[in-house]
Design an enzyme around this catalytic site. Structure first.
Site, PDB file in Angstrom:
ATOM      1  N   SER A 163       0.869  -1.184   0.000  1.00  0.00           N
ATOM      2  CA  SER A 163       0.000   0.000   0.000  1.00  0.00           C
ATOM      3  C   SER A 163       0.900   1.226   0.000  1.00  0.00           C
ATOM      4  O   SER A 163       1.489   1.571   1.031  1.00  0.00           O
ATOM      5  CB  SER A 163      -0.900   0.005   1.242  1.00  0.00           C
ATOM      6  OG  SER A 163      -1.789  -1.087   1.216  1.00  0.00           O
ATOM      7  N   LYS A 189      -7.270   1.594  -2.481  1.00  0.00           N
ATOM      8  CA  LYS A 189      -6.805   1.189  -1.153  1.00  0.00           C
ATOM      9  C   LYS A 189      -6.786   2.368  -0.185  1.00  0.00           C
ATOM     10  O   LYS A 189      -7.160   2.232   0.989  1.00  0.00           O
ATOM     11  CB  LYS A 189      -5.419   0.554  -1.240  1.00  0.00           C
ATOM     12  CG  LYS A 189      -4.837   0.149   0.115  1.00  0.00           C
ATOM     13  CD  LYS A 189      -5.708  -0.877   0.842  1.00  0.00           C
ATOM     14  CE  LYS A 189      -5.204  -1.175   2.255  1.00  0.00           C
ATOM     15  NZ  LYS A 189      -3.912  -1.866   2.282  1.00  0.00           N
ATOM     16  N   LYS A 245       0.581   5.589   8.172  1.00  0.00           N
ATOM     17  CA  LYS A 245       1.236   5.804   6.881  1.00  0.00           C
ATOM     18  C   LYS A 245       0.203   5.916   5.759  1.00  0.00           C
ATOM     19  O   LYS A 245       0.307   6.785   4.882  1.00  0.00           O
ATOM     20  CB  LYS A 245       2.212   4.655   6.602  1.00  0.00           C
ATOM     21  CG  LYS A 245       2.892   4.680   5.239  1.00  0.00           C
ATOM     22  CD  LYS A 245       2.209   3.825   4.187  1.00  0.00           C
ATOM     23  CE  LYS A 245       2.184   2.369   4.555  1.00  0.00           C
ATOM     24  NZ  LYS A 245       1.565   1.536   3.479  1.00  0.00           N
TER      25      LYS A 245
END
Length: 295
Positions: free
Chosen positions: A93, A169, A237
């Site tokens: 990701s 995502k 993140k």
């Protein structure tokens, strides 16, 4: 098929082993952290370059954008070993913007590139029930689909452009993060008001508030079981990716920004390695009340 797999962490390890169970040959780079089952299942070579040189398909499952760049384009990086026609699949990701750049650089070597981030955590990786969100050319997707089906249950080709999977995502991670915070606030409210949070969770699970986060992470919160399925530092993140992308789009994501800061508080208090359901501890701290306090 000869599959190179780089990134054998909490999720990557079971994903790779599921490919092995599906009859494919695995090639992985040497790491001190390689577990015995991986060493038994795979051919171990020295560097990412060596992995790519022996692979028909190369899969990456790494923590962050700089990790992908280093593995692909650093010294002895995978890009140096790629043969024309190799399919590169990044299941990490990472930044949608950087993904598009990486794809162009890999395409210039005569190779196809798919971004295919996943959702479902450690449990989904082990059970091969991951949700896979793919961006990239139609032909490359069709070539990779049998591999995705060995690792996941919900397989969606989001679009033919690289970066589409990463955009999807990021959207997923926004929803999950905000849902975790919503469940946290609801359970802290219920407990502080004198209700049993476990019974409140059971009651609302049958209504419109039902969700996988309430089902799985609500139980973690009540039990105080925060061993990582997906680490707080990684979800933070992902929200950083959302906010940096939103800035580039002149887009406001106010609630995403708030939850990103709550994750930052978790990390400041030593919770970076905990499961993202441990976000509730920030709300508990603000309320000076733990839902696990039996007093």
């Amino acid at each position: 098929m000869k599959i190179g797999f780089i990134g054998l962490g909490i999720m990557g390890r079971p994903m790779a082993l599921n490919l092995k169970k599906g009859g494919h040959e695995l090639i992985v780079p040497e790491r001190a952290s390689l577990t015995g089952d991986v060493r038994e299942a795979a051919r171990v070579v020295a560097t990412p370059r060596d992995v790519a040189a022996e692979s028909e398909t190369l899969i990456l499952m790494l923590p962050d954008t700089p990790d992908v760049e280093t593995v692909l384009f650093g010294e002895n990086g995978a890009a140096e070993g790629l043969r024309k026609g190799t399919l590169v699949i990044d299941m990490s990701s990472i930044s949608p913007i950087e993904t598009r750049d990486y794809a162009k650089r890999i395409n210039a070597k005569g190779c196809d590139y798919l971004d295919a981030p996943v959702s479902g955590g450690e449990v989904g990786a082990k059970q091969a029930t991951l949700t896979v969100m793919i961006g990239g050319p139609d032909a490359a997707f069709e070539r990779a689909k049998p591999l995705f089906e060995l690792m996941g249950k919900t397989i969606t080709h989001v679009g033919p452009e690289n970066g589409a999977g990463q955009v999807c995502k990021v959207a997923n991670q926004i929803i999950v993060a905000l849902n975790i915070q919503a469940v946290s606030e609801a359970l802290v409210f219920a407990s502080r008001a004198g209700a049993d949070p476990a019974k409140v969770r059971a009651a609302i699970s049958g209504g419109f508030a039902a969700s996988r986060v309430l089902e799985l992470h609500g139980e973690r919160m009540i039990k105080g079981s925060f061993d990582p399925g997906f680490k707080i530092k990684l979800h933070q993140k992902d929200l950083n990716l959302a906010l940096s992308s939103a800035k580039a789009l002149d887009l406001a994501l106010p609630n995403t920004a708030v939850v990103q800061q709550l994750f930052a508080s978790c990390i400041a208090h030593g919770g970076a390695e905990q499961d993202h359901s441990a976000l509730i501890q920030v709300t508990e701290g603000l309320a000076a009340h733990s839902i696990r306090d039996k007093k």
